[in-house]
Design an enzyme around this catalytic site. Structure first.
Site, PDB file in Angstrom:
ATOM      1  N   GLU A   1       9.433 -16.103  -9.523  1.00 42.97           N
ATOM      2  CA  GLU A   1       8.578 -14.961  -9.223  1.00 42.97           C
ATOM      3  C   GLU A   1       8.084 -14.223 -10.455  1.00 42.97           C
ATOM      4  O   GLU A   1       7.004 -13.659 -10.427  1.00 42.97           O
ATOM      5  CB  GLU A   1       9.256 -14.002  -8.243  1.00 42.97           C
TER       6      GLU A   1
ATOM      7  N   ASN B   1      -2.144   2.559   5.558  1.00 44.12           N
ATOM      8  CA  ASN B   1      -1.222   1.438   5.299  1.00 44.12           C
ATOM      9  C   ASN B   1      -1.004   0.693   6.608  1.00 44.12           C
ATOM     10  O   ASN B   1      -0.983   1.310   7.672  1.00 44.12           O
ATOM     11  CB  ASN B   1       0.157   1.945   4.858  1.00 44.12           C
ATOM     12  N   GLY B   2      -0.770  -0.616   6.514  1.00 41.41           N
ATOM     13  CA  GLY B   2      -0.467  -1.380   7.725  1.00 41.41           C
ATOM     14  C   GLY B   2      -1.695  -2.128   8.210  1.00 41.41           C
ATOM     15  O   GLY B   2      -2.631  -2.391   7.440  1.00 41.41           O
TER      16      GLY B   2
ATOM     17  N   HIS C   1      21.388 -37.152  -3.411  1.00 39.07           N
ATOM     18  CA  HIS C   1      20.774 -37.466  -2.120  1.00 39.07           C
ATOM     19  C   HIS C   1      19.260 -37.268  -2.153  1.00 39.07           C
ATOM     20  O   HIS C   1      18.645 -37.119  -1.104  1.00 39.07           O
ATOM     21  CB  HIS C   1      21.421 -36.619  -1.017  1.00 39.07           C
TER      22      HIS C   1
ATOM     23  N   GLU D   1      19.330 -17.356  -6.156  1.00 39.99           N
ATOM     24  CA  GLU D   1      18.758 -16.107  -6.652  1.00 39.99           C
ATOM     25  C   GLU D   1      18.159 -16.313  -8.057  1.00 39.99           C
ATOM     26  O   GLU D   1      17.079 -15.804  -8.356  1.00 39.99           O
ATOM     27  CB  GLU D   1      19.841 -15.016  -6.636  1.00 39.99           C
TER      28      GLU D   1
ATOM     29  N   LYS E   1       6.558  -4.560  -4.160  1.00 44.00           N
ATOM     30  CA  LYS E   1       7.972  -4.180  -4.142  1.00 44.00           C
ATOM     31  C   LYS E   1       8.470  -3.998  -2.720  1.00 44.00           C
ATOM     32  O   LYS E   1       9.600  -4.332  -2.405  1.00 44.00           O
ATOM     33  CB  LYS E   1       8.141  -2.878  -4.932  1.00 44.00           C
TER      34      LYS E   1
ATOM     35  N   CYS F   1       0.824  -1.201   0.000  1.00 47.91           N
ATOM     36  CA  CYS F   1       0.000   0.000   0.000  1.00 47.91           C
ATOM     37  C   CYS F   1       0.864   1.259   0.000  1.00 47.91           C
ATOM     38  O   CYS F   1       1.956   1.277   0.559  1.00 47.91           O
ATOM     39  CB  CYS F   1      -0.877   0.028   1.240  1.00 47.91           C
TER      40      CYS F   1
ATOM     41  N   LYS G   1      14.237 -15.744  -9.191  1.00 55.10           N
ATOM     42  CA  LYS G   1      13.845 -14.863 -10.310  1.00 55.10           C
ATOM     43  C   LYS G   1      12.899 -15.599 -11.256  1.00 55.10           C
ATOM     44  O   LYS G   1      11.888 -15.064 -11.668  1.00 55.10           O
ATOM     45  CB  LYS G   1      15.065 -14.379 -11.098  1.00 55.10           C
TER      46      LYS G   1
ATOM     47  N   ARG H   1       5.317  -0.311  -6.534  1.00 59.24           N
ATOM     48  CA  ARG H   1       5.322  -1.072  -5.282  1.00 59.24           C
ATOM     49  C   ARG H   1       4.377  -2.264  -5.350  1.00 59.24           C
ATOM     50  O   ARG H   1       4.434  -3.136  -4.485  1.00 59.24           O
ATOM     51  CB  ARG H   1       4.898  -0.159  -4.119  1.00 59.24           C
TER      52      ARG H   1
ATOM     53  N   TRP I   1      -2.800  -2.920  -1.604  1.00 61.58           N
ATOM     54  CA  TRP I   1      -2.391  -4.315  -1.818  1.00 61.58           C
ATOM     55  C   TRP I   1      -3.137  -5.091  -0.730  1.00 61.58           C
ATOM     56  O   TRP I   1      -2.827  -4.952   0.458  1.00 61.58           O
ATOM     57  CB  TRP I   1      -0.876  -4.423  -1.665  1.00 61.58           C
TER      58      TRP I   1
HETATM   59  C1  F6R Z   1      12.663 -10.547  -5.207  1.00 59.76           C
HETATM   60  C2  F6R Z   1      12.427  -9.421  -4.326  1.00 59.76           C
HETATM   61  C3  F6R Z   1      12.060  -9.704  -2.917  1.00 59.76           C
HETATM   62  C4  F6R Z   1      12.804  -8.721  -1.998  1.00 59.76           C
HETATM   63  C5  F6R Z   1      12.358  -8.891  -0.540  1.00 59.76           C
HETATM   64  C6  F6R Z   1      13.150  -7.990   0.385  1.00 59.76           C
HETATM   65  O1  F6R Z   1      13.008 -10.124  -6.488  1.00 59.76           O
HETATM   66  O2  F6R Z   1      12.523  -8.301  -4.735  1.00 59.76           O
HETATM   67  O3  F6R Z   1      12.335 -11.013  -2.564  1.00 59.76           O
HETATM   68  O4  F6R Z   1      14.178  -8.961  -2.118  1.00 59.76           O
HETATM   69  O5  F6R Z   1      11.007  -8.590  -0.439  1.00 59.76           O
HETATM   70  O6  F6R Z   1      13.048  -6.655   0.016  1.00 59.76           O
HETATM   71  P1  F6R Z   1      14.027  -5.559   0.567  1.00 59.76           P
HETATM   72  O7  F6R Z   1      15.365  -5.778  -0.039  1.00 59.76           O
HETATM   73  O8  F6R Z   1      13.419  -4.273   0.151  1.00 59.76           O
HETATM   74  O9  F6R Z   1      14.082  -5.722   2.061  1.00 59.76           O
END
Ligand code: F6R
Length: 554
Positions: free
Chosen positions: A443, A95-96, A459, A436, A549, A2, A440, A26, A69
């Site tokens: 997601e 928000n929250g 294993h 990582e 985000k 949000c 990617k 976001r 959101w």
């Molecule tokens: C994946 C991604 C999320 C963030 C996670 C932490 O591409 O962006 O997994 O890495 O939500 O976010 P930050 O770094 O903002 O604490």
């Protein structure tokens, strides 16, 4: 997640709509705006893009906007913010989470209030209405709302005559001023290009905005160095692609910053690295670097960290590109004693409040939901802050990958795009890259993927492998011989393997750099691979479903 944006002053609705567009990255499912018209408040809200919901809004003396959101209550027009009280005079964006919303709602219903949403947020509007009935003044009604609620929140109330009353407790909120215009926002970026002064409110602070006046009740800190966000895609189809290609520049800027500020962290004793998601992978990288230097270091997923209370470290290194991830902030809020060092891409974010030392990545704003340039710059920052490595070759190596690897990468897109599942394997530091890369793909391309240290194959996981099953290996040349056997085991069972390595014979060949810097280079073709698989599957990589985000709730 949000987002809140508000302004009192000329052109407020236009500014709020522009600000909402800056908050789009976001992640949101619905949006809305409330405009103070002098004697009433106009509300426009609904599910869908900001362009659709608030394409035309009336002018007014003040406005608040929101991107939602969904947490409490599904995605629907009536659950979108702003929410209004029974009289429709006061509009609220929030928000929250209001922890005691259910009991407040029951109380308010008993006293005759009528609710029009399923959200926890709507209680704020009705409480304000009730406060006005009791006390007759905005400040007293506002204080009444704050006194009744428990939880972690930032909210803003708009009145018909152009007051905005806002409060924060555990969710970010900033205010700004420029001449006679005053602003409130949950994100510093929409304020960066308009406000000459920006302040981050501390927990418990409240603020009253009205015609040129900004009255802060409580603590606040000035915010500097916020990047002005460019929403220009240039020649790129998506922000994710643009941001992948920006990495040489982002790495150079981060390197220059580290050198200019002569930043180096000399840590000792027990060190815990705390982060979430992609930043957790950066934390794992930091753990490897520190352990190689002989430190007692361990990386933790932030949301699991409380399990470890009682084993307090001497130092915590927190990594969060947004600086607002609640899982990380709640660890820092509850940390008792350690010295906290932070790496973030967001100057002015809440994490600074809990940090003894902050180092910034200079990735610039990242609008794609998937972290790309903020990840590689965080790795570079860790290498620069914790080791004596010469980092100068890294930006050039990434530039070479981006210039040469695209055609090699595209060869593997069809296999992954049609796969139900894939493995990403590496050893030692390369297993961080494997994790990582797998995140990617999951997601943004919605292909199930799993990463584990290559040696673990026999294993258990190899049982899933059959003809055509994609397995992506990552290896620095110094670790190639360790992984060779694993590649053969997979091929012998029909796996379709791809090797990313710094040797010419690799399927995706990348430039050679020192083994400890290899993860900064080897992840780049795998970011691109995930991007192209998402495109091939007809998905928008900038807006992966269900993701946000900045994850500001637990
Ligand atoms: C994946 C991604 C999320 C963030 C996670 C932490 O591409 O962006 O997994 O890495 O939500 O976010 P930050 O770094 O903002 O604490």
């Amino acid at each position: 997640m949000c987002g809140i944006i508000g302004m009192v002053g000329g052109d407020a609705p236009r500014f709020v709509v522009r600000g909402l567009k800056m908050l789009e990255y976001r992640g949101y499912d619905s949006s809305g705006i409330a405009v103070a018209l002098g004697d009433s408040v106009h509300v426009q809200k609904g599910v869908g893009t900001i362009d659709r919901v608030v394409s035309v809004v009336p002018n007014g003396i003040a406005a608040v906007g929101h991107t939602r959101w969904a947490t409490h209550g599904g995605v629907s027009d009536f659950n979108a913010h702003p929410h209004v009280d029974c009289s429709g005079r006061y509009a609220v964006v929030h928000n929250g989470i209001i922890d005691n919303h259910a009991e407040l709602r029951d109380d308010l219903l008993e006293r005759g209030h009528v609710f029009s949403s399923e959200t926890d947020s709507e209680v704020l509007a009705h409480l304000f209405e009730e406060g006005m009935g009791r006390y007759g003044s905005y400040l007293d009604a506002f204080n009444y709302v704050v006194s009744r609620i428990r939880g972690q929140y930032a909210f803003a109330i708009l009145t018909p005559d152009g007051y905005i009353l806002a409060a924060r407790n555990g969710a970010p909120l900033l205010v700004g001023r420029s001449g006679d215009s005053v602003f409130v926002s949950s994100d510093p970026v929409p304020l960066a290009s308009v406000a000459s002064e920006i302040y981050r409110l501390s927990d418990g602070a409240r603020v009253i905005l009205h015609a040129g006046a900004l009255q802060i009740l409580g603590d606040y800190v000035p915010v500097k160095n916020v990047s002005v966000r460019s929403v220009d895609l240039g020649n790129h189809a998506h922000y994710m692609e643009k941001e992948i290609y920006e990495q040489p520049r982002a790495l150079k800027d981060t390197l220059e910053y580290l050198c200019r500020e002569q930043l180096h962290w000399d840590l000792n004793g027990r060190i815990h690295l705390i982060a979430a998601g992609t930043s957790y992978h950066a934390a794992l990288y930091g753990e490897y670097l520190l352990r190689r230097l002989g430190h007692d270091a361990r990386a933790f997923v932030a949301s699991e960290y409380l399990e470890w209370r009682g084993r307090d470290p001497d130092y915590v290194i927190a990594i969060s590109q947004s600086g607002e991830t609640e899982d990380v902030l709640s660890v820092l809020r509850n940390a008792d004693g350690p010295i906290v060092h932070t790496i973030t891409n967001s100057p002015g974010s809440t994490i600074e409040e809990y940090s003894d030392a902050v180092a910034y990545t200079r990735a610039g704003p990242e609008l794609g939901v998937a972290a790309t340039k903020t990840y590689t710059t965080a790795l570079l920052a860790l290498a620069g802050l914790l080791t004596d490595c010469d980092l100068s070759a890294v930006p050039r190596a990434v530039e070479t990958v981006l210039r040469t690897a695209e055609s090699e990468i595209r060869k593997y897109v069809p296999t992954l795009a049609s796969a139900r599942s894939a493995y990403f394997l590496g050893r030692s530091l390369d297993s961080v890259t494997a994790r990582e890369a797998s995140l990617k793909l999951k997601e943004i391309a919605y292909v199930h993927a799993e990463a584990y240290p290559a040696g673990e194959s026999k294993h258990g996981p190899i049982a899933l492998v059959e003809d055509g099953f994609p397995v992506v290996f990552v290896a620095h040349s110094s670790r190639l011989s360790d992984i060779d056997g694993n590649i053969h085991e997979m091929r012998a069972r029909g796996a379709s393997t791809v090797l990313v390595a710094d040797v010419p014979s690799a399927d995706i060949s990348v430039p050679a750099v020192a083994p400890e810097l290899f993860p900064i280079v080897s992840i780049v073709p795998l970011q691109l691979l995930a991007y192209h698989v998402a495109i091939q599957r007809g998905l928008n990589p900038d807006r992966p479903r269900n993701l946000a985000k900045s994850v500001t709730v637990k």
